[in-house]
Design a protein around this motif. Structure first.
Motif, mmCIF file in Angstrom:
data_model
loop_
_atom_site.group_PDB
_atom_site.id
_atom_site.type_symbol
_atom_site.label_atom_id
_atom_site.label_comp_id
_atom_site.label_asym_id
_atom_site.label_seq_id
_atom_site.Cartn_x
_atom_site.Cartn_y
_atom_site.Cartn_z
ATOM 1 N N UNK A 84 0.871 -1.289 -0.044
ATOM 2 C CA UNK A 84 0.126 0.048 0.035
ATOM 3 C C UNK A 84 0.691 1.320 -0.047
ATOM 4 N N UNK A 85 0.818 1.940 -1.081
ATOM 5 C CA UNK A 85 1.454 3.281 -1.105
ATOM 6 C C UNK A 85 0.547 4.370 -1.063
ATOM 7 N N UNK A 86 0.552 5.237 -0.082
ATOM 8 C CA UNK A 86 -0.467 6.222 0.232
ATOM 9 C C UNK A 86 -0.008 7.405 -0.734
ATOM 10 N N UNK A 87 -1.064 8.070 -1.057
ATOM 11 C CA UNK A 87 -0.679 9.324 -1.741
ATOM 12 C C UNK A 87 -0.276 10.420 -0.806
ATOM 13 N N UNK A 88 0.883 11.229 -0.825
ATOM 14 C CA UNK A 88 1.260 11.927 0.108
ATOM 15 C C UNK A 88 0.372 13.010 0.355
ATOM 16 N N UNK A 89 -0.741 13.465 -0.573
ATOM 17 C CA UNK A 89 -1.402 14.569 -0.450
ATOM 18 C C UNK A 89 -2.868 14.038 0.188
ATOM 19 N N UNK A 90 -3.320 12.760 0.070
ATOM 20 C CA UNK A 90 -4.409 12.135 0.495
ATOM 21 C C UNK A 90 -4.060 10.693 1.033
ATOM 22 N N UNK A 91 -3.668 10.689 2.240
ATOM 23 C CA UNK A 91 -3.399 9.327 2.683
ATOM 24 C C UNK A 91 -4.343 8.131 2.614
ATOM 25 N N UNK A 92 -5.599 8.530 2.361
ATOM 26 C CA UNK A 92 -6.516 7.412 2.183
ATOM 27 C C UNK A 92 -6.545 6.829 0.840
ATOM 28 N N UNK A 93 -5.639 7.602 0.117
ATOM 29 C CA UNK A 93 -5.609 7.070 -1.588
ATOM 30 C C UNK A 93 -4.623 6.037 -1.733
ATOM 31 N N UNK A 94 -4.941 4.851 -2.129
ATOM 32 C CA UNK A 94 -3.714 4.023 -2.245
ATOM 33 C C UNK A 94 -3.226 4.072 -3.814
ATOM 34 N N UNK A 95 -2.000 4.550 -3.984
ATOM 35 C CA UNK A 95 -1.613 4.851 -5.533
ATOM 36 C C UNK A 95 -1.266 3.497 -6.209
ATOM 37 N N UNK A 96 -1.042 2.459 -5.363
ATOM 38 C CA UNK A 96 -0.672 1.019 -6.085
ATOM 39 C C UNK A 96 -2.118 0.488 -6.380
ATOM 40 N N UNK A 97 -2.423 0.516 -7.604
ATOM 41 C CA UNK A 97 -3.776 0.020 -7.978
ATOM 42 C C UNK A 97 -3.500 -1.346 -8.585
#
Length: 169
Positions: A84-97
């Motif tokens: 799980x790689x969190x978006x640094x500007x929106x911790x709720x969003x996982x950038x690893x899709x």
């Protein structure tokens, strides 16, 4: 996205930002070469965040090839520990899709890239390192001084993939 751009910009001093940006470009080029389609390829945003996070943990004063090796080691450790790689500007969003199978494929490719980087890092001659880096970057990796380097010429003739080029400054 603008918020991510600002995060990246503010994460590094101006002198370091260019070096980190080059590292991001190396990973994006590698990904484009290793995944011929978008299916399963890690996103550009994911790679950017992974490189930026890793760059904060290593010395940015080393040469690009050594820096890339260090960054790949950090990324490998990071993704192995938690995909799980969190978006640094929106911790709720996982950038690893990537789904489970795609993530395993990404880790396998990353491991191979890391191994190539380590072998290139351990090479005793520039031409030897260039031949090894070409395993990851294929014909896009320039060979140093081919005319005077017998080892590089032999490797180029064996592989058929290495093309001597010069890049603009």
């Amino acid at each position: 996205p603008k918020a991510l751009y600002i995060w990246f910009r503010d994460s590094f001093e101006e002198a370091d930002r260019a070096r980190v940006r080059r590292q991001v470009k190396y990973l994006k080029a590698w990904a484009a070469l290793k995944w011929k389609t978008d299916a399963g390829r890690p996103s550009s945003v994911l790679l950017t965040v992974l490189v930026a996070e890793a760059a904060k943990k290593v010395s940015l004063s080393q040469p690009d090839d050594d820096l890339l090796t260090a960054i790949l080691n950090e990324i490998q450790n990071r993704v192995n520990a938690n995909p799980v790689i969190s978006n640094p500007k929106d911790k709720a969003e996982n950038l690893n899709r990537l789904d489970y199978a795609q993530n395993l494929d990404f880790l396998e490719h990353l491991s191979k890239f890391q191994e190539v980087a380590q072998r290139a890092h351990n090479a005793t001659a520039e031409a030897e390192a260039a031949v090894i880096w070409a395993e990851a970057f294929e014909h896009f990796f320039p060979m140093p001084g081919l005319e005077e380097n017998k080892i590089a010429l032999q490797e180029m003739n064996k592989s058929g993939a290495l093309v001597p080029i010069t890049l603009p400054d």
